[in-house]
Scaffold this motif. Structure first.
Motif, short mmCIF file in Angstrom:
data_model
loop_
_atom_site.label_atom_id
_atom_site.label_comp_id
_atom_site.label_asym_id
_atom_site.label_seq_id
_atom_site.Cartn_x
_atom_site.Cartn_y
_atom_site.Cartn_z
N THR A 340 1.07 -1.32 0.41
CA THR A 340 -0.08 0.15 -0.02
C THR A 340 0.50 1.37 -0.06
O THR A 340 0.76 2.86 0.44
CB THR A 340 -1.09 -0.03 1.31
OG1 THR A 340 -0.08 -0.07 2.31
CG2 THR A 340 -1.71 -1.16 1.25
N GLN A 343 -0.13 4.60 -1.82
CA GLN A 343 -1.08 5.26 -1.39
C GLN A 343 -0.25 6.29 -0.21
O GLN A 343 -1.25 7.54 0.26
CB GLN A 343 -2.51 4.23 -0.81
CG GLN A 343 -3.26 4.96 -0.51
CD GLN A 343 -4.38 6.10 -1.01
OE1 GLN A 343 -4.51 6.31 -2.14
NE2 GLN A 343 -4.84 7.37 0.09
N GLU A 344 -0.04 5.83 1.02
CA GLU A 344 0.70 5.50 1.60
C GLU A 344 1.83 7.07 1.05
O GLU A 344 1.47 8.27 1.94
CB GLU A 344 1.70 5.15 2.68
CG GLU A 344 0.73 3.78 2.95
CD GLU A 344 1.79 3.33 3.81
OE1 GLU A 344 2.57 3.11 4.65
OE2 GLU A 344 1.61 1.43 4.28
N ALA A 346 1.39 9.21 -1.23
CA ALA A 346 0.49 9.52 -1.95
C ALA A 346 -0.59 10.69 -0.47
O ALA A 346 -0.38 11.53 -1.07
CB ALA A 346 -1.04 9.49 -2.40
N GLU A 347 -0.87 9.88 0.77
CA GLU A 347 -1.18 10.73 1.56
C GLU A 347 -0.25 11.72 2.12
O GLU A 347 -0.56 12.99 2.56
CB GLU A 347 -1.78 9.39 2.31
CG GLU A 347 -3.11 8.84 1.68
CD GLU A 347 -3.30 7.82 2.95
OE1 GLU A 347 -2.53 7.29 3.69
OE2 GLU A 347 -4.52 7.18 2.39
N LEU A 348 0.99 11.31 1.84
CA LEU A 348 1.50 12.28 2.87
C LEU A 348 1.93 13.65 1.53
O LEU A 348 2.47 14.39 2.46
CB LEU A 348 3.19 11.27 2.64
CG LEU A 348 3.52 10.33 3.66
CD1 LEU A 348 4.98 9.42 3.85
CD2 LEU A 348 3.69 10.96 5.17
N GLU A 350 -0.33 14.79 -0.24
CA GLU A 350 -1.23 15.18 0.18
C GLU A 350 -1.00 16.34 1.84
O GLU A 350 -1.77 17.33 2.03
CB GLU A 350 -2.98 14.72 0.16
CG GLU A 350 -3.89 15.32 0.39
CD GLU A 350 -4.83 14.49 0.28
OE1 GLU A 350 -6.61 14.60 1.14
OE2 GLU A 350 -4.65 13.03 0.44
N ALA A 351 -0.29 15.91 2.79
CA ALA A 351 -0.76 16.56 3.57
C ALA A 351 0.14 17.63 3.70
O ALA A 351 0.71 18.42 4.86
CB ALA A 351 0.30 15.23 4.93
#
Length: 362
Positions: A340, A343-344, A346-348, A350-351
């Motif tokens: 994953t 996705q991880e 991408a979330e970082l 985005e943060a």
């Protein structure tokens, strides 16, 4: 009267542009280390691939040409499409796929073979990596195209031909497919199936090009149908965050380790990984003026984040990269699950909440 030269104990470099020069200086001063012949094999991609093929290692077939007009003839032998690249280069500069004769004509018409790379870093002008393909004195490569589905790296820390530590890892996508985008680079655990195969092939490549004392950085490609190939190898640590990933994953002092190897000493490398895997999420930033970015403390408070190096400043233009070299920074991160990781990452990103005001034409 001959000049009195100072006492020199070692000559070493981690700069691709200076590897051959350092080898010549070692020979003049009778110092141990990478020979001129091996230094040439590690920095001249034509010599490199010839040496690798001579030992039976899987490597893309290639020919050296001097003019774009010669590409079609070589493609007739190797098959379309073909890959075009400099003999001396890094960060995929002036490296591109030529699909067929019509595409070749399009590339010639727009001057693709005559472009000299602009260097916003200010550190790549010592050698020939910025030269255009037509401007290269010794020609350029036309290479067999591989249908690359995954690209790996492996840094080998070597003393007198003995590998003290192998640090295999992977990119989130083949570098040639992600030029202009920030990569996600991950050091894999030693027991990972890909890690074992990549490290084995990297060891064989390093031996074929000349065992020495120092660091060897290998790029390993996996073709969709033909398996693993040696892409390239350098007599230096990996660029970007790869050397940092290695030193954090295996808890060693990178400058001290490089210095010990330069002095022909054996550094203390026990090879015990600190984490199941370790990732550098390189930060992408579109061109423009930065209007907002999260504070490093906010990112470092997120689960799994070890450190955030954010080189974006509100009110300043985003730093320009070159080739696969990104300059906006990176997040050092321990992933929850390699399956994953995309996705991880991408979330970082985005943060980070990066906002940029695009440049307007004058």
């Amino acid at each position: 009267m001959e000049p009195c030269l100072p006492q020199v104990d070692a000559i070493a470099t981690i700069d691709e542009q200076a590897i051959v020069a350092a080898a010549h200086l070692r020979r003049l001063r009778a110092l141990p280390g990478l020979t001129v012949e091996a230094a040439t094999a590690y920095t001249d991609k034509a010599a490199m691939k010839t040496a690798l093929a001579a030992t039976g290692l899987p490597v893309a077939r290639h020919r050296v040409v001097h003019l774009a007009d010669e590409v079609a003839t070589v493609a007739g032998e190797l098959g379309w499409p073909v890959l075009v690249k400099p003999r001396a280069g890094l960060a995929t500069l002036n490296t591109f796929v030529v699909r067929d004769r019509d595409h070749l004509k399009e590339l010639v018409d727009v001057g693709a073979f005559d472009v000299r790379i602009t260097d916003p870093t200010g550190r790549l002008s010592a050698g020939h990596v910025l030269d255009s393909l037509h401007g290269a004195r010794d020609g350029f490569l036309v290479e067999q195209f591989l249908d690359v589905e995954a690209e790996f790296f492996c840094d080998l820390y070597v003393h007198r031909g003995t590998v003290l530590l192998a640090v295999p890892g992977r990119y989130d996508a083949p570098l040639l497919q992600s030029v202009g985008d920030a990569s996600v680079d991950t050091v894999l655990p030693p027991g990972h199936t890909d890690a074992q195969d990549v490290a084995d092939l990297a060891r064989k490549a390093a031996a074929a090009l000349g065992a020495h004392t120092g660091v060897v950085h290998c790029e390993i490609l996996r073709d969709r149908t033909k398996g693993l190939f040696v892409g390239e190898a350098g007599a230096r640590p990996g660029g970007g965050s790869i050397a940092e990933l290695a030193s954090v994953m295996y808890a060693f002092d990178l400058p001290a380790t490089l210095a010990a190897l330069a002095l022909d000493e054996v550094p203390d490398l026990d090879g015990t990984p600190r984490f199941p895997a370790l990732t550098a999420v390189m930060i992408p930033a579109p061109a423009g003026t930065v209007t907002h970015v999260a504070d490093p403390d906010v990112i470092e408070a997120l689960p799994g984040v070890l450190h955030a190096d954010i080189r974006l400043t509100v009110g300043q233009p985003t730093p320009v990269g070159v080739g696969t070299v990104t300059r906006a920074g990176r997040i050092l991160y321990v992933p929850d699950d390699l399956d994953t990781l995309d996705q991880e990452a991408a979330e970082l990103r985005e943060a980070l909440e990066i906002r940029v005001e695009p440049f307007t034409a004058a």
